[in-house]
Write a protein that holds these residues in place. Structure first.
Motif, PDB file in Angstrom:
ATOM      1  N   GLN A 273       4.047  -2.632   0.372  1.00 62.80           N
ATOM      2  CA  GLN A 273       4.912  -1.466   0.684  1.00 62.80           C
ATOM      3  C   GLN A 273       5.346  -1.432   2.149  1.00 62.80           C
ATOM      4  O   GLN A 273       6.514  -1.216   2.434  1.00 62.80           O
ATOM      5  CB  GLN A 273       4.273  -0.115   0.298  1.00 62.80           C
ATOM      6  CG  GLN A 273       3.578  -0.049  -1.051  1.00 62.80           C
ATOM      7  CD  GLN A 273       4.468  -0.293  -2.257  1.00 62.80           C
ATOM      8  OE1 GLN A 273       5.659  -0.525  -2.121  1.00 62.80           O
ATOM      9  NE2 GLN A 273       3.896  -0.293  -3.439  1.00 62.80           N
TER      10      GLN A 273
ATOM     11  N   ASP B 270       5.736  -5.886  -3.367  1.00 59.71           N
ATOM     12  CA  ASP B 270       6.794  -4.867  -3.350  1.00 59.71           C
ATOM     13  C   ASP B 270       6.859  -4.302  -1.936  1.00 59.71           C
ATOM     14  O   ASP B 270       5.817  -4.086  -1.307  1.00 59.71           O
ATOM     15  CB  ASP B 270       6.457  -3.684  -4.268  1.00 59.71           C
ATOM     16  CG  ASP B 270       6.438  -4.034  -5.740  1.00 59.71           C
ATOM     17  OD1 ASP B 270       6.923  -5.112  -6.108  1.00 59.71           O
ATOM     18  OD2 ASP B 270       5.913  -3.205  -6.514  1.00 59.71           O
TER      19      ASP B 270
ATOM     20  N   SER C  90      13.464   6.096  -1.767  1.00 59.58           N
ATOM     21  CA  SER C  90      14.226   7.121  -2.478  1.00 59.58           C
ATOM     22  C   SER C  90      13.297   8.314  -2.691  1.00 59.58           C
ATOM     23  O   SER C  90      12.249   8.189  -3.326  1.00 59.58           O
ATOM     24  CB  SER C  90      14.679   6.523  -3.818  1.00 59.58           C
ATOM     25  OG  SER C  90      15.063   7.511  -4.727  1.00 59.58           O
TER      26      SER C  90
HETATM   27  N1  SAH Z   1       1.552   0.667  -9.369  1.00 60.33           N
HETATM   28  C1  SAH Z   1       2.251  -0.229  -8.563  1.00 60.33           C
HETATM   29  C2  SAH Z   1       3.711   0.091  -8.357  1.00 60.33           C
HETATM   30  C3  SAH Z   1       4.476   0.848  -9.354  1.00 60.33           C
HETATM   31  S1  SAH Z   1       6.111   1.328  -8.928  1.00 60.33           S
HETATM   32  C4  SAH Z   1       1.588  -0.247  -7.195  1.00 60.33           C
HETATM   33  O1  SAH Z   1       0.850   0.619  -6.838  1.00 60.33           O
HETATM   34  O2  SAH Z   1       1.857  -1.142  -6.444  1.00 60.33           O
HETATM   35  C5  SAH Z   1       6.857  -0.196  -8.439  1.00 60.33           C
HETATM   36  C6  SAH Z   1       7.347  -0.221  -7.044  1.00 60.33           C
HETATM   37  O3  SAH Z   1       8.413   0.679  -6.868  1.00 60.33           O
HETATM   38  C7  SAH Z   1       6.345   0.199  -5.989  1.00 60.33           C
HETATM   39  O4  SAH Z   1       5.456  -0.808  -5.674  1.00 60.33           O
HETATM   40  C8  SAH Z   1       7.226   0.565  -4.836  1.00 60.33           C
HETATM   41  O5  SAH Z   1       7.498  -0.534  -4.026  1.00 60.33           O
HETATM   42  C9  SAH Z   1       8.508   1.029  -5.496  1.00 60.33           C
HETATM   43  N2  SAH Z   1       8.664   2.481  -5.401  1.00 60.33           N
HETATM   44  C10 SAH Z   1       7.896   3.429  -5.958  1.00 60.33           C
HETATM   45  N3  SAH Z   1       8.346   4.659  -5.600  1.00 60.33           N
HETATM   46  C11 SAH Z   1       9.432   4.472  -4.811  1.00 60.33           C
HETATM   47  C12 SAH Z   1      10.334   5.337  -4.128  1.00 60.33           C
HETATM   48  N4  SAH Z   1      10.180   6.659  -4.172  1.00 60.33           N
HETATM   49  N5  SAH Z   1      11.340   4.779  -3.420  1.00 60.33           N
HETATM   50  C13 SAH Z   1      11.492   3.437  -3.359  1.00 60.33           C
HETATM   51  N6  SAH Z   1      10.675   2.583  -3.973  1.00 60.33           N
HETATM   52  C14 SAH Z   1       9.650   3.081  -4.703  1.00 60.33           C
END
Ligand code: SAH
Ligand code: SF4
Ligand code: F3S
Length: 483
Positions: free
Chosen positions: A306, A344, A378
């Motif tokens: 992240q 991610d 977002s």
């Molecule tokens: N459970 C997984 C991720 C699930 S969501 C974990 O904890 O790593 C998948 C990806 O979407 C996340 O890893 C994050 O990078 C992205 N994501 C989630 N919420 C977001 C948001 N509000 N804005 C942008 N990206 C987001």
């Protein structure tokens, strides 16, 4: 994925967190009089849920169709992770609303995370749909559809602490007959401040390990050769033990994720096991050692970082620091030097400075990921970040930072792929290459796509492929001997 992020290679998209909506079908059965058009968005777990939905609706007499024109029932299994994911679904719903004008009997329903997030407002404000069903209420679908046929709108968005759909045999949609998903848990108990999932999916609960192993065995007997175990945080999988570490039933074994992996790997040496998603704060060396012990547990870990800055990670409530994360990467490299790693990344989270963004880039340079899913932050309603922080990075800065991240990753992905040229990999064949009927494609244990001339081979077989070149991040090669 965000609109500005690159689309991963199609086959790799199967492992991405969010997909474009795509219709999913199973072969029609003659006894089924009604037709269901089911379109899925979002993460693999949502796609896996669609297979549960298809199974439940199959029992209720619905065959799936690829053609929305001939459907009696249209269900969109939706994602709420980012605003643009929801916008796409709204557009689709407007199209279906138009279709309903000429087909008054058509029933349109919203399932999944948007259903859970928006609830009745989907029925009331927008009048776009007849049916709203959250991710823990799919068993109720046939009743709810009947209710709609009776002239009412229908909603069930109750979340459950127990539902895992453990004994429902998923109908494998769009099956290639080689690879399949198995959900091992539902929900999420983490509270990452940016994330809507805890609100849309509810509390974390793990599925009975016996039912997971049985499902893997059945898949193997049907000819499948790879299963991907799915959960939002697979490292916190636990069976027969509560959150405080108390054993629930002394006569039953305790199963944590490392043990579950070994149980599934034990089904057959020719059944590959993958999993997603690992959480850096919870990923233990036990899991890494279990992976190293079994050839058939694939050497690929998706470990979302992240951000590369500890202050941002703190605001994100991720539960680890940059140093902790890099220690986990070091552990992977130590225990499995050949393991591929993907991640991610979120660009432009609340309060992110240029220097903090720079830390993300420097972490990427340090790790050199094989692949990454990259997003602009977002803001999501009800999340901790929405309540506590300001979404104060300008759209322009978010866009630029995301581009910098994407560009850097592009180089790293190519560099990783380049490092595989000249080596020989055991490849599980998944099917015929999109570009040529004369070629097959599959993946190596690191999850890289490998394309090679067909010869006498077919999907579901293992072959050893000597990689001779790289086209972008796709590897090309020739079969050197049977795997
Ligand atoms: N459970 C997984 C991720 C699930 S969501 C974990 O904890 O790593 C998948 C990806 O979407 C996340 O890893 C994050 O990078 C992205 N994501 C989630 N919420 C977001 C948001 N509000 N804005 C942008 N990206 C987001
Ligand atoms: Fe969301 Fe965090 Fe749970 Fe992943 S671990 S689903 S990012 S709350
Ligand atoms: Fe989206 Fe829900 Fe998955 S919000 S990413 S479909 S858990």
């Amino acid at each position: 994925m965000s609109e500005t992020s690159p689309r991963p290679h199609d086959a790799q998209a199967l492992l991405s967190e969010e997909h474009q909506g795509s219709p999913t079908v199973q072969p029609a059965q003659p006894t089924h009089t009604r037709k269901l058009y089911l379109e899925s968005y979002g993460c693999q777990m949502n796609f896996s849920d669609s297979e549960i939905v298809a199974s439940i609706m199959d029992e209720a007499g619905y065959a799936t169709t690829r053609n929305e024109e001939e459907a009696d029932l249209i269900l969109l299994n939706t994602c709420a992770i980012r605003d643009n994911a929801e916008q796409r679904v709204h557009k689709r719903l407007t199209q279906f609303k138009r279709a309903k004008r000429s087909r008054p009997d058509l029933v349109v329903g919203v399932l999944g995370c948007m259903a859970e997030r928006l609830r009745e407002s989907l029925l009331e404000q927008q009048k776009l749909v007849d049916l709203v069903v959250g991710p823990d209420a799919y068993r109720d679908l046939p009743n709810l559809v009947e209710q709609v046929h009776g002239g009412q709108k229908a909603v069930n968005v109750l979340l459950s602490r127990e539902e895992t759909y453990a004994e429902i045999s998923p109908v494998r949609l769009d099956a290639n007959g080689v690879t399949a998903f198995i959900s091992i848990m539902r929900g999420c108990d983490n509270m990452c401040s940016f994330c809507v999932v805890p609100f849309t999916r509810g509390r974390e609960r793990s599925r009975d390990p016996q039912s997971i192993v049985r499902e893997a065995q059945q898949l193997f007997e049907q000819g499948y050769r790879e299963v991907t175990l799915l959960g939002q945080n697979v490292d916190s999988y636990k069976w027969n033990i509560d959150n405080k570490g108390q054993i629930k039933n002394p006569d039953e074994p305790v199963v944590r994720f490392a043990e579950l992996l070994e149980l599934v790997a034990g089904v057959h040496p020719d059944l590959r096991v993958r999993f997603s998603t690992s959480h850096p704060k919870d990923m233990t060396d036990d899991v890494l050692h279990a992976m190293a012990r079994h050839e058939n547990i694939c050497k690929y870990i998706h470990l979302p970082v992240q951000s590369g800055n500890s202050d941002v990670l703190k605001r994100m409530n991720r539960g680890y620091t940059r140093e902790w994360y890099l220690d986990r990467i070091a552990a992977i490299r130590r225990i499995m030097p050949d393991c591929a790693i993907s991640t991610d990344i979120i660009a432009g989270f609340c309060g992110e400075t240029e220097a903090e963004h720079g830390d993300t880039l420097s972490l990427m340079r340090e790790v050199r990921y094989d692949m990454a899913y990259m997003f602009k932050y977002s803001e999501r309603p009800r999340t901790l970040a929405e309540r506590k922080f300001e979404d104060d990075v300008s759209e322009e800065d978010k866009g630029r930072r995301l581009r910098e991240i994407i560009d850097l990753q592009g180089g790293h992905s190519q560099e990783r792929a380049e490092g595989m040229v000249g080596r020989t990999y055991r490849v599980l064949i998944e099917g015929v290459s999109k570009k040529s009927d004369e070629e097959l494609f599959g993946r190596n244990t690191q999850n890289s796509i490998v394309v090679f001339p067909k010869g006498a081979h077919k999907a579901g077989e293992y072959v050893n492929v000597h990689v001779t070149e790289r086209v972008a991040v796709t590897l090309r090669g020739t079969v050197v001997e049977n795997g």
